[in-house]
Design a protein around this motif. Structure first.
Motif, PDB file in Angstrom:
ATOM      1  N   PHE A  10       0.827  -1.212   0.000  1.00  0.00           N
ATOM      2  CA  PHE A  10       0.000   0.000   0.000  1.00  0.00           C
ATOM      3  C   PHE A  10       0.860   1.261   0.000  1.00  0.00           C
ATOM      4  O   PHE A  10       0.610   2.219  -0.746  1.00  0.00           O
ATOM      5  N   VAL A  11       1.914   1.219   0.859  1.00  0.00           N
ATOM      6  CA  VAL A  11       2.809   2.362   0.933  1.00  0.00           C
ATOM      7  C   VAL A  11       3.539   2.547  -0.397  1.00  0.00           C
ATOM      8  O   VAL A  11       3.708   3.667  -0.893  1.00  0.00           O
ATOM      9  N   SER A  14       1.219   4.002  -2.877  1.00  0.00           N
ATOM     10  CA  SER A  14       0.950   5.412  -2.549  1.00  0.00           C
ATOM     11  C   SER A  14       2.098   6.304  -3.007  1.00  0.00           C
ATOM     12  O   SER A  14       1.889   7.391  -3.558  1.00  0.00           O
ATOM     13  N   GLY A  18       1.849   9.063  -5.790  1.00  0.00           N
ATOM     14  CA  GLY A  18       2.218  10.420  -5.392  1.00  0.00           C
ATOM     15  C   GLY A  18       3.247  11.023  -6.338  1.00  0.00           C
ATOM     16  O   GLY A  18       3.145  12.185  -6.725  1.00  0.00           O
TER      17      GLY A  18
END
Length: 276
Positions: A10-11, A14, A18
């Motif tokens: 997930f990180v 992200s 981003g």
């Protein structure tokens, strides 16, 4: 063990999204900066062209009200600061002009007189173009009369004044030429009259005496010869007077000015004797 892996994925996603979003934002910022730079350059170019000192530019509505104008227009027309309508500046009928402009979308004047408030003469070459309401650049609410007229004026005052002065000089030269022809015609009539009245009668008398001489006696011949000599002398004097009248001797010896002064003095003396 599965939870940390899910969090890691997930990180990672992200961070990837981003960075992708950041690249899109940077690209959008660059596009906007380029667009703003192009717009600024276009505005600068438009301002440079509009404010040029060679052509007087003006934007009018259909009633003749001035929306904006550049310094060259103000210099050419000398418009008063309190006057925001240009209809009285032009030497044509404004309603008729608007009708013609709406029909043809463009009207050109090779020489148009500007009625400046200071009263000084002013002539321009002018071009007027109608800009429909949807294309109008006037910063006004769109109304029925919101169509604009773009005017472009080139100052031709100096050239037109030179042309007018040349035309006036030509007219004066024509008048002088006609006067010279009249004087010449009068001079010819005078010479013809002098030859007919003075020389002609003496030549006729000489001819008659010459014919009579053929049939005369010696005593009569002497009388006729004296008469012929006298008439011949009168003819010579008449010819000298005509020559002096046509070409005064003082013209060669004294020059034009002194010769004219002498003729004036002689004329005054003759008139004084006539009056006396």
């Amino acid at each position: 063990d599965e939870i940390p892996l899910t969090v890691f994925v997930f990180v990672l996603l992200s961070v990837w999204f981003g960075q992708r979003r950041m690249r899109e934002i940077n690209a959008e910022i660059q596009r906007r900066q380029q667009t703003e730079l192009q717009l600024s350059n276009s505005q600068l170019l438009y301002k440079t062209l509009f404010d040029g000192d060679l052509t007087g530019n003006v934007v009018l509505d259909l009633n003749g009200n001035i929306g904006m104008h550049n310094r060259a227009f103000d210099r050419i027309c000398r418009l008063l600061t309190t006057d925001s309508n240009a209809r009285r500046l032009f030497s044509f009928d404004w309603p008729e002009f608007v009708i013609q402009l709406q029909q043809h979308q463009e009207i050109n004047f090779s020489k148009l007189q500007i009625q400046r408030p200071d009263g000084l003469p002013c002539y321009v070459g002018a071009r007027f173009v109608e800009v429909p309401a949807e294309e109008s650049t006037l910063d006004q609410p769109r109304v029925e009369n919101s169509a604009a007229i773009h005017g472009y004026l080139v100052d031709m005052t100096e050239q037109c004044l030179v042309e007018l002065d040349l035309e006036r000089t030509l007219n004066e030269n024509r008048i002088l030429a006609r006067h010279a022809m009249q004087v010449q015609e009068q001079e010819r009539k005078y010479i013809a009259s002098e030859i007919h009245d003075e020389t002609g009668q003496y030549l006729t008398a000489i001819r008659m005496d010459a014919l009579a001489l053929q049939k005369s006696t010696p005593d009569q011949a002497n009388v006729i010869a004296v008469r012929i000599a006298s008439n011949t002398q009168h003819v010579q004097q008449s010819i000298r007077v005509l020559i002096k009248h046509l070409r005064p001797p003082a013209l060669d010896s004294l020059g034009l000015i002194d010769a004219v002064e002498r003729l004036i003095n002689d004329w005054k003396k003759l008139n004084a004797q006539g009056e006396g």
